[in-house]
Design a protein around this motif. Sequence first.
Motif, PDB file in Angstrom:
ATOM      1  N   ASP A 197       5.278  -1.703   2.325  1.00  0.00           N
ATOM      2  CA  ASP A 197       4.554  -0.445   2.103  1.00  0.00           C
ATOM      3  C   ASP A 197       5.517   0.692   1.748  1.00  0.00           C
TER       4      ASP A 197
ATOM      5  N   GLU B  84      -0.121  14.713  -2.960  1.00  0.00           N
ATOM      6  CA  GLU B  84      -0.970  14.036  -3.950  1.00  0.00           C
ATOM      7  C   GLU B  84      -0.310  14.053  -5.334  1.00  0.00           C
TER       8      GLU B  84
ATOM      9  N   CYS C  88       5.648   4.834   2.267  1.00  0.00           N
ATOM     10  CA  CYS C  88       4.970   5.918   2.988  1.00  0.00           C
ATOM     11  C   CYS C  88       5.556   7.270   2.615  1.00  0.00           C
TER      12      CYS C  88
ATOM     13  N   GLU D 183      -2.576   0.279  -4.242  1.00  0.00           N
ATOM     14  CA  GLU D 183      -3.606   0.948  -3.446  1.00  0.00           C
ATOM     15  C   GLU D 183      -2.997   2.165  -2.743  1.00  0.00           C
ATOM     16  N   LYS D 184      -3.734   3.283  -2.736  1.00  0.00           N
ATOM     17  CA  LYS D 184      -3.219   4.490  -2.082  1.00  0.00           C
ATOM     18  C   LYS D 184      -4.153   4.910  -0.963  1.00  0.00           C
ATOM     19  N   LYS D 185      -3.557   5.284   0.173  1.00  0.00           N
ATOM     20  CA  LYS D 185      -4.376   5.738   1.302  1.00  0.00           C
ATOM     21  C   LYS D 185      -3.774   7.004   1.884  1.00  0.00           C
ATOM     22  N   MET D 186      -4.638   7.951   2.241  1.00  0.00           N
ATOM     23  CA  MET D 186      -4.160   9.164   2.915  1.00  0.00           C
ATOM     24  C   MET D 186      -4.442   9.038   4.414  1.00  0.00           C
ATOM     25  N   LEU D 187      -3.483   9.509   5.206  1.00  0.00           N
ATOM     26  CA  LEU D 187      -3.602   9.388   6.667  1.00  0.00           C
ATOM     27  C   LEU D 187      -3.155  10.730   7.265  1.00  0.00           C
TER      28      LEU D 187
ATOM     29  N   HIS E 288      -1.350   2.515  13.995  1.00  0.00           N
ATOM     30  CA  HIS E 288      -0.870   2.434  12.603  1.00  0.00           C
ATOM     31  C   HIS E 288       0.449   1.668  12.547  1.00  0.00           C
TER      32      HIS E 288
ATOM     33  N   THR F  99       0.868  -1.184   0.000  1.00  0.00           N
ATOM     34  CA  THR F  99       0.000   0.000   0.000  1.00  0.00           C
ATOM     35  C   THR F  99       0.905   1.235   0.000  1.00  0.00           C
TER      36      THR F  99
ATOM     37  N   TYR G 149       1.075   4.962   1.232  1.00  0.00           N
ATOM     38  CA  TYR G 149       0.411   5.866   2.171  1.00  0.00           C
ATOM     39  C   TYR G 149       0.914   7.301   1.979  1.00  0.00           C
TER      40      TYR G 149
ATOM     41  N   ASP H 207      -0.767  18.695   1.544  1.00  0.00           N
ATOM     42  CA  ASP H 207      -1.567  17.631   0.925  1.00  0.00           C
ATOM     43  C   ASP H 207      -1.487  17.709  -0.599  1.00  0.00           C
TER      44      ASP H 207
END
Length: 258
Positions: free
Chosen positions: A50, A19, A52, A28-32, A44, A2, A4, A15
């Motif tokens: 991964d 991006e 990050c 898969e991309k996830k923002m935290l 976490h 993933t 992140y 942000d």
Amino acid sequence: MTVYGITFSPTGGTDKVTELLMEAMDGEKKMLSLLSEKEDYSKHIFKSQDICFIAVPSFGGRVPQEAVKRLGMMKGNQARAVLVCVYGNRAYEDTLMELKDAAREAGFVPAAAVAAIAEHSIMHRFAQGRPDETDQKELREYGQRIREYLDSQENPGELNVPGNHPYKELGTTSFIPKLGKDCNSCGRCAALCPVGAIDPDHVERVDEKKCISCMRCIAVCPKNARSLDRNILCAVEEKMAKLFETRKENELFLGENA
Ligand SMILES: Cc1cc2nc3c(=O)[nH]c(=O)nc-3n(C[C@H](O)[C@H](O)[C@H](O)COP(=O)(O)O)c2cc1C
């Protein structure tokens, strides 16, 4: 795997940069977000596969200390990290160095870093509109180069970034946003303040010792009811204008084996 985006972005510039950098990444991309005062960040726990992107704004040439603390609660587990420092066209001094140390401390492996410019969140006339079209193109290209580097290297080489030990002293700030008459006490500013400095039941009450002057309360107010004192702001802008005169450029740093 993933990818992140772990960001501390009170007014959105960090942000935006993150991006753009992440666009080229597969998977898969996830923002935290690191902005939550209430979240238990120790939940976490990352995997070594991964990637990050850890991104912060420069505040007085340093990493905002809440971001250091919250990042320190996470478990990197040797996930590779892309460190991102976003600043308002003055200077970022020890921000990347401190971010690299904090990421290592949390168990990440710093593999690449970016210093990028975004509109100054206090003095908006500096770096206004950045990242502009030229920046956006460049940051997308950086993302591509980072992806190629990470694809070609299981074990990133030593990452050298600008900055010094001991770090620059932490600054203090006189920029505490004040509440105007358009406030309808919706409480959004109190709910979204990253350090809980605004009393949710009396939003006119701000704990000036807690406030980090991140400008989030101004950015999130639907009524534009919070602002800085114009006279103080103009005076500081005039005094500091020379430091912002030349356009600073984005920078990319890759591990030594790149
Ligand atoms: C408290 C504070 C301190 C800042 N210090 C610096 C600085 O030392 N150098 C600089 O170039 N920009 C500085 N800036 C500008 C921010 O780094 C820049 O606007 C960044 O994009 C803000 O990130 P955000 O939009 O994600 O909140 C500062 C902004 C704030 C609010």
